[in-house]
Design a protein around this motif. Structure first.
Motif, PDB file in Angstrom:
ATOM      1  N   SER A  77       0.767  -1.260  -0.203  1.00 18.25           N
ATOM      2  CA  SER A  77       0.647  -0.544  -0.432  1.00 18.25           C
ATOM      3  C   SER A  77       0.649   1.153   0.282  1.00 18.25           C
ATOM      4  O   SER A  77       0.101   2.125  -0.451  1.00 18.25           O
ATOM      5  CB  SER A  77      -0.330   0.060   1.101  1.00 18.25           C
ATOM      6  N   ASN A  78       1.989   1.304   0.882  1.00 19.53           N
ATOM      7  CA  ASN A  78       2.747   2.552   0.714  1.00 19.53           C
ATOM      8  C   ASN A  78       3.586   2.513  -0.523  1.00 19.53           C
ATOM      9  O   ASN A  78       4.163   3.695  -1.109  1.00 19.53           O
ATOM     10  CB  ASN A  78       4.097   1.958   2.238  1.00 19.53           C
ATOM     11  N   THR A  79       4.124   1.328  -1.567  1.00 23.07           N
ATOM     12  CA  THR A  79       4.107   1.597  -2.145  1.00 23.07           C
ATOM     13  C   THR A  79       3.448   2.396  -3.595  1.00 23.07           C
ATOM     14  O   THR A  79       4.013   2.969  -4.474  1.00 23.07           O
ATOM     15  CB  THR A  79       4.875  -0.272  -3.010  1.00 23.07           C
ATOM     16  N   LEU A  80       2.514   1.657  -3.536  1.00 25.15           N
ATOM     17  CA  LEU A  80       0.745   2.304  -4.607  1.00 25.15           C
ATOM     18  C   LEU A  80       1.415   4.028  -4.026  1.00 25.15           C
ATOM     19  O   LEU A  80       0.726   4.639  -5.080  1.00 25.15           O
ATOM     20  CB  LEU A  80       0.412   1.905  -4.067  1.00 25.15           C
ATOM     21  N   ALA A  81       0.604   4.303  -2.829  1.00 24.36           N
ATOM     22  CA  ALA A  81       0.872   5.289  -2.611  1.00 24.36           C
ATOM     23  C   ALA A  81       2.493   6.406  -3.085  1.00 24.36           C
ATOM     24  O   ALA A  81       2.680   7.674  -3.676  1.00 24.36           O
ATOM     25  CB  ALA A  81       0.695   5.607  -0.888  1.00 24.36           C
ATOM     26  N   ALA A  82       3.331   6.085  -2.728  1.00 22.37           N
ATOM     27  CA  ALA A  82       4.651   6.760  -3.193  1.00 22.37           C
ATOM     28  C   ALA A  82       4.982   6.434  -4.496  1.00 22.37           C
ATOM     29  O   ALA A  82       5.003   7.649  -5.042  1.00 22.37           O
ATOM     30  CB  ALA A  82       5.395   5.541  -2.325  1.00 22.37           C
ATOM     31  N   GLN A  83       4.853   5.998  -5.155  1.00 17.34           N
ATOM     32  CA  GLN A  83       4.334   6.141  -6.968  1.00 17.34           C
ATOM     33  C   GLN A  83       3.981   7.159  -6.983  1.00 17.34           C
ATOM     34  O   GLN A  83       4.393   8.179  -7.858  1.00 17.34           O
ATOM     35  CB  GLN A  83       3.909   4.446  -7.617  1.00 17.34           C
ATOM     36  N   ASP A  84       2.577   7.874  -6.406  1.00 21.22           N
ATOM     37  CA  ASP A  84       1.359   8.023  -7.206  1.00 21.22           C
ATOM     38  C   ASP A  84       1.766  10.105  -6.213  1.00 21.22           C
ATOM     39  O   ASP A  84       2.380  10.505  -7.146  1.00 21.22           O
ATOM     40  CB  ASP A  84      -0.306   8.165  -6.691  1.00 21.22           C
ATOM     41  N   LEU A  85       2.662  10.009  -5.158  1.00 22.43           N
ATOM     42  CA  LEU A  85       3.020  11.316  -4.657  1.00 22.43           C
ATOM     43  C   LEU A  85       4.576  11.588  -4.956  1.00 22.43           C
ATOM     44  O   LEU A  85       4.701  12.645  -5.684  1.00 22.43           O
ATOM     45  CB  LEU A  85       3.179  10.968  -3.702  1.00 22.43           C
ATOM     46  N   ARG A  86       5.705  10.207  -5.829  1.00 22.55           N
ATOM     47  CA  ARG A  86       6.332  10.484  -6.261  1.00 22.55           C
ATOM     48  C   ARG A  86       5.869  11.132  -7.719  1.00 22.55           C
ATOM     49  O   ARG A  86       6.904  12.293  -8.309  1.00 22.55           O
ATOM     50  CB  ARG A  86       6.815   9.274  -6.224  1.00 22.55           C
ATOM     51  N   ASN A  87       4.946  10.548  -8.271  1.00 22.80           N
ATOM     52  CA  ASN A  87       4.907  11.098  -9.809  1.00 22.80           C
ATOM     53  C   ASN A  87       4.479  12.193  -9.871  1.00 22.80           C
ATOM     54  O   ASN A  87       5.199  13.199 -11.402  1.00 22.80           O
ATOM     55  CB  ASN A  87       4.208   9.932 -10.289  1.00 22.80           C
ATOM     56  N   THR A  88       3.279  12.936  -9.120  1.00 17.53           N
ATOM     57  CA  THR A  88       2.951  14.365  -9.181  1.00 17.53           C
ATOM     58  C   THR A  88       3.917  14.986  -8.973  1.00 17.53           C
ATOM     59  O   THR A  88       3.945  16.601  -9.128  1.00 17.53           O
ATOM     60  CB  THR A  88       1.789  14.361  -8.338  1.00 17.53           C
ATOM     61  N   ASP A  89       4.718  15.319  -7.759  1.00 16.83           N
ATOM     62  CA  ASP A  89       6.076  16.087  -7.208  1.00 16.83           C
ATOM     63  C   ASP A  89       6.846  15.729  -8.621  1.00 16.83           C
ATOM     64  O   ASP A  89       7.938  16.780  -8.374  1.00 16.83           O
ATOM     65  CB  ASP A  89       6.602  15.368  -5.919  1.00 16.83           C
ATOM     66  N   VAL A  90       7.494  14.536  -9.357  1.00 13.73           N
ATOM     67  CA  VAL A  90       8.750  14.708 -10.021  1.00 13.73           C
ATOM     68  C   VAL A  90       7.871  15.554 -11.296  1.00 13.73           C
ATOM     69  O   VAL A  90       9.151  16.795 -12.243  1.00 13.73           O
ATOM     70  CB  VAL A  90       8.660  13.617 -10.716  1.00 13.73           C
TER      71      VAL A  90
END
Length: 507
Positions: A471-484
């Motif tokens: 669940s953290n992996t999925l959330a981190a991917q989305d947050l990171r994509n937005t930030d990048v």
């Protein structure tokens, strides 16, 4: 007739004859002048055409600037490459389905300016050129950032790029090209050479490395990740269901309009399946819908899918009160569904890391796998495991055997390692080793069968350990994509861009 009159007539005749000659000469002169002008104009047109042909084939044109990003000037040949690369990427991704978007791939990049693109107000050429411009803009910004922050390709990364060009001369000859440069020009456009493409590959590799470094710089707390995942409202959860679809239609005339009577008949049949299931339900070990469906002449389907992919019975399935064994009848369009809830996974489990060695069975001529071929693959897998157990039984020794024996092209160069494996990512038996009911410790091994559309064979497994919550992996991917994306937008916004003279000759 008097002598004087005769002289006057002869004089008039002579004057008339002279005038005719003069008129004839004058007319001939005018014709010659017109002919000369026509010849001169025609010659000029030919000269211009020849000059244009020479210009289009001149290296100077393809070295001229076609696009600029800040201080970086891209030549016509370079833009040709990025433009054609956009086209080839799209065409390869969609294959025969590209025509569904109105893209005719029969002539490659030629004629794209005559084809309307549904994704833009212009042509497909405009669409791919925009993609090329964006790629060059991002690459330039990332390369400048890399230079300013000491990011560079190491020897192995450069070697990986160069490996892409191994045997290119032989490939060019095999395809009937006089040289590798001519093959590049034929596929990507005039002026494109192997040297140019290699440079573009190196730029893309460094840009990718830079983007990855920027992404890794963004970190998040467990609380941030949990808040992000909770915001999905079940859309990223995984649901396991059985369902039976009952169509409402006239069996004698399937094309006829569906009536309320037909729907009522279908619902009655669905209710019969539901009743049969509930009557035969074992509370200790709930069965699927297979037996109840077959009793009513229907077929049950087993499915695992994310919440965002649910269609029929979505609200019912997402109810927090739902428990394994619950069954319902739901209507969707002209179909009635019997839906059985088997489970819901909110992805709050830990991913795992494993190493493996794949031994493939040799297929028969018809593409099937015989029992003998599978037995041979199993025997080879057992030999490899025995070799491992006869050694120091370390992770390093297993990794060495993976690089020596494994037939998995995706992992046999990194010791057979797969990190962050999540449920149902791998074939069933591989998945069961990773997430089976029995706890595992680092160093546990096993041999499991595996089969997909591309192979059949055996995996020699080595358990490395657990990773992050999925669940953290999925959330981190989305947050990171937005930030990048936000970071990259800020980076590229600082650059001025513009087309140059050479853009006229791209494509």
């Amino acid at each position: 007739m008097s002598a004087s009159t005769e002289r006057k007539n002869r004089q008039a005749a002579r004057e008339a004859g002279t005038d005719k000659k003069m008129l004839a000469l004058e007319k001939e002169g005018k014709e010659k002048a017109r002919s000369k002008r026509r010849w001169t104009i025609g010659t000029a047109a030919v000269v211009i055409l020849i000059a244009l042909v020479l210009l289009l084939n001149s290296p100077l044109v393809y070295r001229s600037t076609a696009y600029s990003v800040g201080d970086r000037n891209y030549s016509t040949a370079e833009v040709n490459y990025y433009y054609a690369n956009q086209y080839h990427t799209f065409a390869n991704q969609y294959g025969n389905y590209a025509s569904m978007f109105g893209l005719d791939t029969s002539n490659g990049v030629r004629g794209l300016d005559k084809q309307d693109c549904p994704f833009t107000e212009g042509s497909w050429k405009d669409y791919f050129l925009d993609g090329a411009r964006n790629q060059m803009l991002q690459n330039t910004a990332l390369l400048d950032y890399a230079a300013a922050n000491g990011i560079a390709l190491d020897e192995s990364e450069t070697a990986a790029v160069d490996a892409s060009f191994t045997g290119i001369d032989e490939a060019a000859k095999a395809y009937g090209y006089g040289s590798a440069d001519k093959m590049m020009a034929a596929n990507y456009g005039t002026g494109v050479t192997v040297r140019l493409v290699r440079g573009a590959y190196l730029d893309s590799a460094l840009a990718g490395k830079t983007l990855e470094a920027a992404a890794d710089a963004f970190t998040y707390t467990d609380a941030q990740l949990e808040e992000q995942y909770a915001g999905y409202n079940g859309e990223r959860d995984v649901f396991t269901i059985d369902y039976v679809q009952v169509e409402a239609h006239d069996h004698d005339n399937p094309e006829s309009e569906v009536t309320d009577e037909m729907k009522a008949e279908a619902r009655a049949k669905a209710e019969a399946v539901k009743a049969a299931y509930e009557e035969g339900l074992d509370p200790v070990d709930p069965q699927g819908l297979d037996f109840a469906a077959e009793a009513n002449g229907l077929t049950a389907t087993h499915q695992t899918l994310s919440g965002s992919s649910l269609s029929f019975a979505k609200e019912w399935l997402m109810d927090a009160a739902r428990k394994a064994g619950d069954v319902t009848v739901e209507e969707s369009g002209d179909h009635i569904y019997v839906v059985l809830f088997l489970g819901r996974d909110d992805n709050h489990y830990r991913t795992v890391s494993v190493r493996h060695i794949l031994v493939k069975a040799v297929p028969s001529e018809d593409g099937t796998y015989s029992d003998e071929a599978k037995a041979e693959a199993r025997a080879k897998a057992e030999e490899i495991l025995a070799e491992y157990e006869a050694g120091d039984k370390s992770e390093e020794s297993f990794a060495a055997l993976a690089e020596q024996y494994s037939e998995d092209g995706g992992s046999n160069t990194n010791g057979g390692l797969y990190e962050g494996v999540y449920k149902n990512q791998m074939v069933a038996e591989f998945n069961d080793f990773c997430f089976g009911p029995h706890a595992k410790s680092k160093g546990d091994t096993a041999i499991v069968y595996g089969e997909s559309s591309g192979y059949a064979g055996y995996h020699v497994m080595y358990y490395v350990g657990e990773g992050d919550l999925y669940s953290n992996t999925l959330a981190a991917q989305d947050l990171r994509n937005t930030d990048v994306e936000s970071w990259l937008t800020g980076l590229t916004d600082a650059y001025a861009t513009g087309d140059g003279f050479g853009m006229k000759f791209v494509g």
